[in-house]
Design a protein around this motif. Sequence first.
Motif, PDB file in Angstrom:
ATOM      1  N   SER A  58       1.271  -1.073  -0.055  1.00 29.58           N
ATOM      2  CA  SER A  58       0.486  -0.071  -0.392  1.00 29.58           C
ATOM      3  C   SER A  58       0.795   1.259   0.277  1.00 29.58           C
ATOM      4  O   SER A  58       0.057   2.479  -0.012  1.00 29.58           O
ATOM      5  N   LEU A  59       2.641   1.461   0.236  1.00 28.83           N
ATOM      6  CA  LEU A  59       3.095   2.394   0.291  1.00 28.83           C
ATOM      7  C   LEU A  59       3.546   2.707  -1.208  1.00 28.83           C
ATOM      8  O   LEU A  59       3.431   1.902  -2.305  1.00 28.83           O
ATOM      9  N   PRO A  60       3.988   4.138  -1.496  1.00 29.78           N
ATOM     10  CA  PRO A  60       4.421   4.813  -2.471  1.00 29.78           C
ATOM     11  C   PRO A  60       5.276   4.272  -3.012  1.00 29.78           C
ATOM     12  O   PRO A  60       6.399   4.009  -1.844  1.00 29.78           O
ATOM     13  N   ASN A  61       6.213   4.373  -4.436  1.00 25.24           N
ATOM     14  CA  ASN A  61       7.613   4.080  -4.254  1.00 25.24           C
ATOM     15  C   ASN A  61       8.127   5.110  -3.622  1.00 25.24           C
ATOM     16  O   ASN A  61       8.195   6.129  -3.860  1.00 25.24           O
ATOM     17  N   GLY A  62       9.845   4.037  -3.045  1.00 26.51           N
ATOM     18  CA  GLY A  62      10.233   5.420  -2.295  1.00 26.51           C
ATOM     19  C   GLY A  62      10.272   5.350  -0.793  1.00 26.51           C
ATOM     20  O   GLY A  62      10.827   5.800  -0.128  1.00 26.51           O
ATOM     21  N   ALA A  63       9.261   4.562  -0.528  1.00 26.12           N
ATOM     22  CA  ALA A  63       9.183   4.681   0.981  1.00 26.12           C
ATOM     23  C   ALA A  63       9.506   4.215   2.182  1.00 26.12           C
ATOM     24  O   ALA A  63      10.247   2.493   1.413  1.00 26.12           O
ATOM     25  N   LEU A  64      10.607   3.992   3.311  1.00 25.60           N
ATOM     26  CA  LEU A  64      11.276   3.593   3.884  1.00 25.60           C
ATOM     27  C   LEU A  64      10.064   1.846   4.087  1.00 25.60           C
ATOM     28  O   LEU A  64       9.556   2.697   5.420  1.00 25.60           O
ATOM     29  N   VAL A  65      11.373   0.939   4.406  1.00 20.09           N
ATOM     30  CA  VAL A  65      10.487  -0.064   4.947  1.00 20.09           C
ATOM     31  C   VAL A  65      11.340  -1.066   5.509  1.00 20.09           C
ATOM     32  O   VAL A  65      11.435  -2.283   5.130  1.00 20.09           O
ATOM     33  N   GLY A  66      12.247   0.148   5.985  1.00 17.92           N
ATOM     34  CA  GLY A  66      14.136  -0.852   6.546  1.00 17.92           C
ATOM     35  C   GLY A  66      13.103  -1.105   8.187  1.00 17.92           C
ATOM     36  O   GLY A  66      12.098  -1.245   8.728  1.00 17.92           O
ATOM     37  N   ILE A  67      13.433  -2.431   8.713  1.00 15.72           N
ATOM     38  CA  ILE A  67      13.281  -3.307  10.128  1.00 15.72           C
ATOM     39  C   ILE A  67      13.399  -2.216  10.558  1.00 15.72           C
ATOM     40  O   ILE A  67      11.533  -2.202  11.530  1.00 15.72           O
ATOM     41  N   LYS A  68      13.815  -0.928  11.357  1.00 19.15           N
ATOM     42  CA  LYS A  68      13.818  -0.227  12.019  1.00 19.15           C
ATOM     43  C   LYS A  68      12.769   1.054  12.108  1.00 19.15           C
ATOM     44  O   LYS A  68      11.696   0.977  12.884  1.00 19.15           O
ATOM     45  N   VAL A  69      12.492   0.753  10.725  1.00 17.96           N
ATOM     46  CA  VAL A  69      11.745   2.249  10.279  1.00 17.96           C
ATOM     47  C   VAL A  69       9.999   1.759  10.464  1.00 17.96           C
ATOM     48  O   VAL A  69       9.266   1.996  11.067  1.00 17.96           O
ATOM     49  N   LEU A  70       9.838   0.346  10.120  1.00 19.38           N
ATOM     50  CA  LEU A  70       8.949  -0.515  10.495  1.00 19.38           C
ATOM     51  C   LEU A  70       8.088  -1.045  12.078  1.00 19.38           C
ATOM     52  O   LEU A  70       7.116  -0.607  12.867  1.00 19.38           O
ATOM     53  N   ALA A  71       9.701  -1.334  12.802  1.00 15.85           N
ATOM     54  CA  ALA A  71       9.415  -1.215  13.920  1.00 15.85           C
ATOM     55  C   ALA A  71       8.873   0.291  15.035  1.00 15.85           C
ATOM     56  O   ALA A  71       7.987  -0.180  15.535  1.00 15.85           O
ATOM     57  N   ALA A  72       9.255   1.335  13.718  1.00 13.97           N
ATOM     58  CA  ALA A  72       8.305   2.126  14.837  1.00 13.97           C
ATOM     59  C   ALA A  72       8.024   2.845  14.693  1.00 13.97           C
ATOM     60  O   ALA A  72       6.729   3.856  15.251  1.00 13.97           O
ATOM     61  N   LEU A 178      11.233   6.849  16.617  1.00  8.18           N
ATOM     62  CA  LEU A 178      11.068   7.385  15.031  1.00  8.18           C
ATOM     63  C   LEU A 178      12.825   8.243  14.505  1.00  8.18           C
ATOM     64  O   LEU A 178      12.372   8.477  13.737  1.00  8.18           O
ATOM     65  N   THR A 179      13.993   8.278  16.536  1.00  7.55           N
ATOM     66  CA  THR A 179      15.151   8.515  15.507  1.00  7.55           C
ATOM     67  C   THR A 179      15.765   8.331  14.272  1.00  7.55           C
ATOM     68  O   THR A 179      16.562   9.192  13.479  1.00  7.55           O
ATOM     69  N   PRO A 180      15.736   6.933  14.030  1.00  6.88           N
ATOM     70  CA  PRO A 180      16.469   6.634  12.834  1.00  6.88           C
ATOM     71  C   PRO A 180      15.762   6.951  11.263  1.00  6.88           C
ATOM     72  O   PRO A 180      16.692   7.540  10.681  1.00  6.88           O
ATOM     73  N   ALA A 181      14.340   6.919  11.767  1.00  8.63           N
ATOM     74  CA  ALA A 181      13.649   8.128  10.272  1.00  8.63           C
ATOM     75  C   ALA A 181      14.141   9.819   9.975  1.00  8.63           C
ATOM     76  O   ALA A 181      14.222   9.465   9.216  1.00  8.63           O
ATOM     77  N   VAL A 182      14.053   9.922  11.092  1.00  9.46           N
ATOM     78  CA  VAL A 182      14.019  11.461  10.843  1.00  9.46           C
ATOM     79  C   VAL A 182      15.552  11.687  10.209  1.00  9.46           C
ATOM     80  O   VAL A 182      15.916  12.438   9.949  1.00  9.46           O
ATOM     81  N   ALA A 216       5.774   8.359  12.249  1.00 12.33           N
ATOM     82  CA  ALA A 216       5.618   7.098  11.673  1.00 12.33           C
ATOM     83  C   ALA A 216       5.355   7.522   9.977  1.00 12.33           C
ATOM     84  O   ALA A 216       5.855   6.938   8.994  1.00 12.33           O
ATOM     85  N   HIS A 217       4.108   7.973  10.273  1.00 13.36           N
ATOM     86  CA  HIS A 217       3.484   7.573   8.667  1.00 13.36           C
ATOM     87  C   HIS A 217       4.070   8.564   7.570  1.00 13.36           C
ATOM     88  O   HIS A 217       4.087   8.669   6.467  1.00 13.36           O
ATOM     89  N   ARG A 218       3.488   9.989   8.471  1.00 10.35           N
ATOM     90  CA  ARG A 218       4.569  11.551   7.412  1.00 10.35           C
ATOM     91  C   ARG A 218       5.812  10.915   7.127  1.00 10.35           C
ATOM     92  O   ARG A 218       6.582  11.290   6.158  1.00 10.35           O
ATOM     93  N   LEU A 219       6.898  10.265   8.114  1.00  7.41           N
ATOM     94  CA  LEU A 219       7.695  10.151   7.747  1.00  7.41           C
ATOM     95  C   LEU A 219       8.885   9.345   6.558  1.00  7.41           C
ATOM     96  O   LEU A 219       9.389   9.263   5.739  1.00  7.41           O
ATOM     97  N   THR A 220       7.092   8.387   6.185  1.00  7.91           N
ATOM     98  CA  THR A 220       7.775   7.502   5.810  1.00  7.91           C
ATOM     99  C   THR A 220       7.332   7.656   3.690  1.00  7.91           C
ATOM    100  O   THR A 220       7.942   7.552   2.772  1.00  7.91           O
ATOM    101  N   LEU A 223       9.314  11.218   2.556  1.00  6.74           N
ATOM    102  CA  LEU A 223      10.860  11.781   2.445  1.00  6.74           C
ATOM    103  C   LEU A 223      10.816  11.629   1.111  1.00  6.74           C
ATOM    104  O   LEU A 223      10.583  11.910   0.266  1.00  6.74           O
ATOM    105  N   PRO A 224      11.623  12.862   1.246  1.00  5.02           N
ATOM    106  CA  PRO A 224      12.578  13.624  -0.266  1.00  5.02           C
ATOM    107  C   PRO A 224      12.878  12.008  -0.658  1.00  5.02           C
ATOM    108  O   PRO A 224      13.555  11.835   0.121  1.00  5.02           O
ATOM    109  N   PRO A 225      13.188  12.205  -1.881  1.00  3.24           N
ATOM    110  CA  PRO A 225      13.957  11.558  -2.393  1.00  3.24           C
ATOM    111  C   PRO A 225      15.437  11.645  -2.346  1.00  3.24           C
ATOM    112  O   PRO A 225      16.303  12.746  -1.622  1.00  3.24           O
TER     113      PRO A 225
END
Length: 271
Positions: A58-72, A178-182, A216-220, A223-225
Amino acid sequence: MTEQHFSAHARARSVRSHLGVDHVDERHDEEFTVVGNHLAQHPDLSLTAIGLATHIQSLPNGALVGIKVLAAKFPEGETRIASALRELEKHGYLSRTKERLPSGRIVTRTISYNKPQRRTAHETPAPRRAPAPDPKEPEHPAPAAPDLLTHRTARTVLAGLRTRDPRLHLAECDVRRLTPAVAAWLERGVAPDDVQRTLSAGLPPEGVRHPAGFLAHRLTVLLPPLFEPFEPGPPTTRPDPLQTCDGCDRAFRAPRPGRCRDCRHPERKAA
């Protein structure tokens, strides 16, 4: 003697009991994701893996899907999310490879498949540019001193959001998650003030019930390219400016005012 007639109780009408789920289906005209039954009813995937695959699709292209981002974003934690990602890779719904950017930084390239990619017995997997990371290790390289500074700045950005809007007050555990996503935003060249401005802009009028999930949703999604600055080309040599000859008033090019070549060497002109 009058014969007695006993009226028997009427037998209750049997009603067939309806067990199981009932569906109330409404048509979605916007903001929906199509998921195949091969995923939703997969016999070998865990519910965590099925839900995670649905979220990633359901996420757009370029969204972060790393373990830490998803755990946040979700309460399952890094261990269960890493296990679910391995399930999706095993069954062909996900592929993760390492790539080196022109800047030398190594990033994880993730591809999500809405239909599983099958491998036949004769196929050999394509060679990866780098071995897959151990799930027990973080997806990013061990932070050096500059990365530690970036993470400290990211924590300050998150903790300071409450000064922009009290509805974005975060607990200490939410700031750590949320620190890794920022930090990913900061590493892409976004200034800390701009990160705060983007995260706190246009909050819903009804309020924010779960600030950590909202951020967390907004950070994902926002996210700028990645931005790779252009390397400057070789310096261009500009011609000397035009000067007016002090002897004959003719225009000529020279770094400083003076006389043209003919006036400096009249013997060459006569010859």
